[in-house]
Design an enzyme around this catalytic site. Structure first.
Site, short mmCIF file in Angstrom:
data_model
loop_
_atom_site.label_atom_id
_atom_site.label_comp_id
_atom_site.label_asym_id
_atom_site.label_seq_id
_atom_site.Cartn_x
_atom_site.Cartn_y
_atom_site.Cartn_z
N ARG A 25 8.81 23.14 -20.59
CA ARG A 25 9.96 22.38 -20.06
C ARG A 25 10.80 21.89 -21.24
O ARG A 25 10.28 21.31 -22.20
CB ARG A 25 9.47 21.20 -19.23
CG ARG A 25 8.96 21.60 -17.85
CD ARG A 25 8.59 20.38 -17.02
NE ARG A 25 8.54 20.70 -15.60
CZ ARG A 25 7.44 21.07 -14.95
NH1 ARG A 25 6.29 21.17 -15.60
NH2 ARG A 25 7.49 21.35 -13.66
N HIS B 238 -17.27 5.00 -14.33
CA HIS B 238 -15.84 5.13 -14.06
C HIS B 238 -15.51 5.15 -12.58
O HIS B 238 -14.57 4.49 -12.15
CB HIS B 238 -15.27 6.41 -14.70
CG HIS B 238 -15.35 6.41 -16.19
ND1 HIS B 238 -16.45 6.90 -16.86
CD2 HIS B 238 -14.49 5.97 -17.13
CE1 HIS B 238 -16.25 6.77 -18.16
NE2 HIS B 238 -15.07 6.21 -18.35
N ARG C 9 9.79 27.49 -10.81
CA ARG C 9 10.23 27.49 -12.20
C ARG C 9 11.27 28.57 -12.49
O ARG C 9 11.89 28.56 -13.54
CB ARG C 9 9.02 27.59 -13.12
CG ARG C 9 8.10 26.37 -13.07
CD ARG C 9 8.84 25.09 -13.46
NE ARG C 9 9.51 25.23 -14.73
CZ ARG C 9 8.91 25.12 -15.92
NH1 ARG C 9 7.63 24.81 -15.98
NH2 ARG C 9 9.58 25.30 -17.04
N GLU D 53 -19.75 12.38 -13.10
CA GLU D 53 -20.33 11.26 -12.36
C GLU D 53 -20.64 11.65 -10.91
O GLU D 53 -21.69 11.28 -10.38
CB GLU D 53 -19.39 10.04 -12.46
CG GLU D 53 -19.29 9.59 -13.94
CD GLU D 53 -18.55 8.28 -14.17
OE1 GLU D 53 -18.13 7.63 -13.19
OE2 GLU D 53 -18.41 7.90 -15.35
#
Ligand code: URA
Length: 258
Positions: free
Chosen positions: A169, A8, A224, A81
């Site tokens: 949310r 990847h 928030r 990886e």
């Protein structure tokens, strides 16, 4: 692509030039800027899907900057990886939503431990296993933020697989938040959780399970208590403060190793 190139991230050991430290922003667009902040001669190494990599040199140490993309699954691939290519120290830099109302936009949050609201970390260790940051990496981030006098908080982060329902949310396609998450923002606030983000639980659990080190600093781009929507006007400041703190934290860490 050679057979030793990881599937990847499209990197092999030769490309890393002996780097043992990686900085992990989520956003591929931040990789080059972060690498050049550490080292004006930093260079692009590889890019595939969400994983873009640059290599920098700082105080004689090679530093890989590699984006993880958003969320636990891609973080888990990145860690697998990079760990197999010899990276031992992982510093995540990112953006975050502040839960505590006294945290101002642009403030830094250095995470000591994460509430495991992700799925990927449960593929590595049972839910009773703690998602905790490495003490030395965390201390280097705190020391750097203090040195610059930047507003910062140190504590617990809620690390969530979803940006919308999991972070409660309502300004969404359906406007519905499943019962499991209704009232959860208020509950985390009472439990002294500082902020929401989406990667730290996976990062900390996997690093711990591998016997490696991980730390995390994020900049608040939404409060928030006041809004559900991130404020793009603080992004430039957030990126600059993260790069400054990250560079100094690495210098502190390298000095402690010599
Ligand atoms: N990242 C998150 O996961 N949540 C926010 O609110 C902002 C950034």
């Amino acid at each position: 692509m050679g057979s030793d190139v990881k599937y990847h991230v499209h990197l092999n050991r030769e490309m890393l030039e002996g780097a043992e430290v990686a900085i992990l922003p989520g956003d591929p667009g931040r990789v080059g800027k972060t690498a050049r902040y550490l080292d004006p001669d930093a260079h692009f190494v590889a890019s595939n899907r969400e994983f873009t990599s640059w290599l920098a040199t700082l105080d004689g140490h090679k530093v890989l900057v590699c984006s993880t993309g958003i969320g636990g699954p891609s973080v888990s691939i990145c860690l697998e990886e990079l760990a197999s290519l010899g990276i031992t120290d992982f510093y995540r830099i990112g953006t975050t939503g502040a839960i505590q109302p006294d945290i101002e936009l642009g403030s830094l949050i250095i995470t000591t431990g994460a509430v495991r609201l992700d799925g990927a970390s449960t593929h590595y260790a049972p839910i009773e296993y703690p998602a905790v940051a490495d003490l030395e990496l965390t201390n280097s981030l705190v020391a750097a933020a203090r040195e610059f006098g930047l507003p910062h908080r140190v504590g617990i982060t809620a690390a969530c697989d979803t940006f919308y329902p999991g972070q409660e949310r309502y300004d969404t396609f359906t406007g519905y938040v499943p019962r499991r998450f209704q009232g959860s923002l208020e509950e985390w606030r009472h439990l002294q959780v500082l902020n929401y983000e989406m990667e730290s639980a996976t990062l900390f659990v996997i690093a711990s399970v591998f016997g490696l080190k991980a730390g995390m600093v994020a900049s608040a781009i939404v409060s928030r208590a006041r809004s559900e929507t991130p404020d793009d006007t603080v992004l430039a400041l957030a990126e600059e403060n993260l790069a400054r703190v990250m560079k100094r934290a690495l210098q502190i860490r390298f000095a402690s190793l010599s």
